[in-house]
Design a protein around this motif. Sequence first.
Motif, PDB file in Angstrom:
ATOM      1  N   TRP A   1      46.809   6.984  87.853  1.00  0.00           N
ATOM      2  CA  TRP A   1      46.461   8.234  87.183  1.00  0.00           C
ATOM      3  C   TRP A   1      45.297   8.951  87.866  1.00  0.00           C
ATOM      4  O   TRP A   1      45.320  10.166  88.002  1.00  0.00           O
ATOM      5  N   GLN A   2      44.311   8.186  88.301  1.00  0.00           N
ATOM      6  CA  GLN A   2      43.144   8.825  88.931  1.00  0.00           C
ATOM      7  C   GLN A   2      43.459   9.377  90.316  1.00  0.00           C
ATOM      8  O   GLN A   2      42.689  10.159  90.865  1.00  0.00           O
ATOM      9  N   SER A   3      44.593   9.018  90.914  1.00  0.00           N
ATOM     10  CA  SER A   3      44.940   9.539  92.237  1.00  0.00           C
ATOM     11  C   SER A   3      45.682  10.879  92.166  1.00  0.00           C
ATOM     12  O   SER A   3      45.889  11.521  93.183  1.00  0.00           O
ATOM     13  N   ILE A   4      46.053  11.295  90.982  1.00  0.00           N
ATOM     14  CA  ILE A   4      46.730  12.580  90.836  1.00  0.00           C
ATOM     15  C   ILE A   4      45.681  13.680  90.859  1.00  0.00           C
ATOM     16  O   ILE A   4      44.753  13.689  90.063  1.00  0.00           O
ATOM     17  N   LYS A   5      45.818  14.630  91.815  1.00  0.00           N
ATOM     18  CA  LYS A   5      44.841  15.709  91.979  1.00  0.00           C
ATOM     19  C   LYS A   5      45.270  17.007  91.307  1.00  0.00           C
ATOM     20  O   LYS A   5      44.450  17.697  90.728  1.00  0.00           O
TER      21      LYS A   5
ATOM     22  N   TYR B   1      59.856  24.082  88.450  1.00  0.00           N
ATOM     23  CA  TYR B   1      59.528  22.826  89.114  1.00  0.00           C
ATOM     24  C   TYR B   1      58.161  22.341  88.634  1.00  0.00           C
ATOM     25  O   TYR B   1      57.267  23.140  88.368  1.00  0.00           O
ATOM     26  N   ILE B   2      58.016  21.036  88.563  1.00  0.00           N
ATOM     27  CA  ILE B   2      56.704  20.429  88.354  1.00  0.00           C
ATOM     28  C   ILE B   2      56.299  19.899  89.720  1.00  0.00           C
ATOM     29  O   ILE B   2      57.024  19.123  90.341  1.00  0.00           O
ATOM     30  N   PHE B   3      55.158  20.341  90.182  1.00  0.00           N
ATOM     31  CA  PHE B   3      54.686  20.046  91.526  1.00  0.00           C
ATOM     32  C   PHE B   3      53.409  19.222  91.372  1.00  0.00           C
ATOM     33  O   PHE B   3      52.409  19.729  90.883  1.00  0.00           O
ATOM     34  N   ILE B   4      53.458  17.949  91.757  1.00  0.00           N
ATOM     35  CA  ILE B   4      52.319  17.042  91.604  1.00  0.00           C
ATOM     36  C   ILE B   4      51.830  16.649  92.993  1.00  0.00           C
ATOM     37  O   ILE B   4      52.619  16.226  93.838  1.00  0.00           O
TER      38      ILE B   4
ATOM     39  N   ILE C   1      49.073  15.028  81.406  1.00  0.00           N
ATOM     40  CA  ILE C   1      47.775  15.629  81.082  1.00  0.00           C
ATOM     41  C   ILE C   1      46.858  14.604  80.427  1.00  0.00           C
ATOM     42  O   ILE C   1      45.693  14.466  80.799  1.00  0.00           O
ATOM     43  N   GLU C   2      47.389  13.893  79.467  1.00  0.00           N
ATOM     44  CA  GLU C   2      46.611  12.895  78.716  1.00  0.00           C
ATOM     45  C   GLU C   2      46.082  11.784  79.618  1.00  0.00           C
ATOM     46  O   GLU C   2      44.911  11.411  79.536  1.00  0.00           O
ATOM     47  N   ASN C   3      46.911  11.281  80.497  1.00  0.00           N
ATOM     48  CA  ASN C   3      46.519  10.139  81.332  1.00  0.00           C
ATOM     49  C   ASN C   3      45.721  10.520  82.576  1.00  0.00           C
ATOM     50  O   ASN C   3      44.911   9.735  83.054  1.00  0.00           O
ATOM     51  N   SER C   4      45.960  11.703  83.118  1.00  0.00           N
ATOM     52  CA  SER C   4      45.257  12.095  84.351  1.00  0.00           C
ATOM     53  C   SER C   4      43.999  12.915  84.071  1.00  0.00           C
ATOM     54  O   SER C   4      43.211  13.162  84.980  1.00  0.00           O
ATOM     55  N   ASN C   5      43.856  13.380  82.842  1.00  0.00           N
ATOM     56  CA  ASN C   5      42.723  14.243  82.447  1.00  0.00           C
ATOM     57  C   ASN C   5      42.678  15.526  83.268  1.00  0.00           C
ATOM     58  O   ASN C   5      41.609  16.038  83.572  1.00  0.00           O
ATOM     59  N   LEU C   6      43.830  16.042  83.636  1.00  0.00           N
ATOM     60  CA  LEU C   6      43.923  17.300  84.369  1.00  0.00           C
ATOM     61  C   LEU C   6      44.576  18.351  83.482  1.00  0.00           C
ATOM     62  O   LEU C   6      45.217  18.030  82.491  1.00  0.00           O
TER      63      LEU C   6
END
Length: 180
Positions: A118-122, A130-133, A162-167
């Motif tokens: 989760w912390q590696s998702i920017k 599209y969802i672009f991660i 959103i919940e897990n990555s805090n983004l």
Amino acid sequence: MEIKYQISRDDLINFHMKHFIETKAYKRSTIIQAISILIFAIFTCIIINHLYYYIMLLLTLLILTVYRKRRIKFLLRKKLNKVFLSVKYNDCFKPTKIIITEVGLQTITSLSEKIYKWQSIKIISLIDNYIFIITAANDELFIPISAFKGYNDKKLFLNKLIENSNLKISYKYPIDAKYQ
């Protein structure tokens, strides 16, 4: 939660081509090209003292300016085709399964299995169906909205992200996108 999808090389290239104007690289190349044309025009005007050559120079600069976007699109499409043919992107175009786990996102294809913590998702962007991660390692997950069974599945997936990555979800193309 688990989703399955497959994207094509053309889908990915067309997506990036549609949004290339928003990138820093495009804006930087536009500025560099404008400065180069201006310097070229100044030096040419200093060297040449005939009105006929001034008119020809201005017409040439006008044509270069008008077709600048087309040239850049052509070159970018060529570059993206080359980049997406590389070994690094072989996984992108295979049938993909994404599973949300407690640790992060797990992607499974016929070629590999990866876990993105989760912390590696920017960046999480929702653009053009599209969802672009983008991850810290500059890996990209390009998920079509059609991969979800319905609106509620998409909303549940995004809420867990959103919940897990805090983004927060961005509705713009990531301006720092780079392909090498």
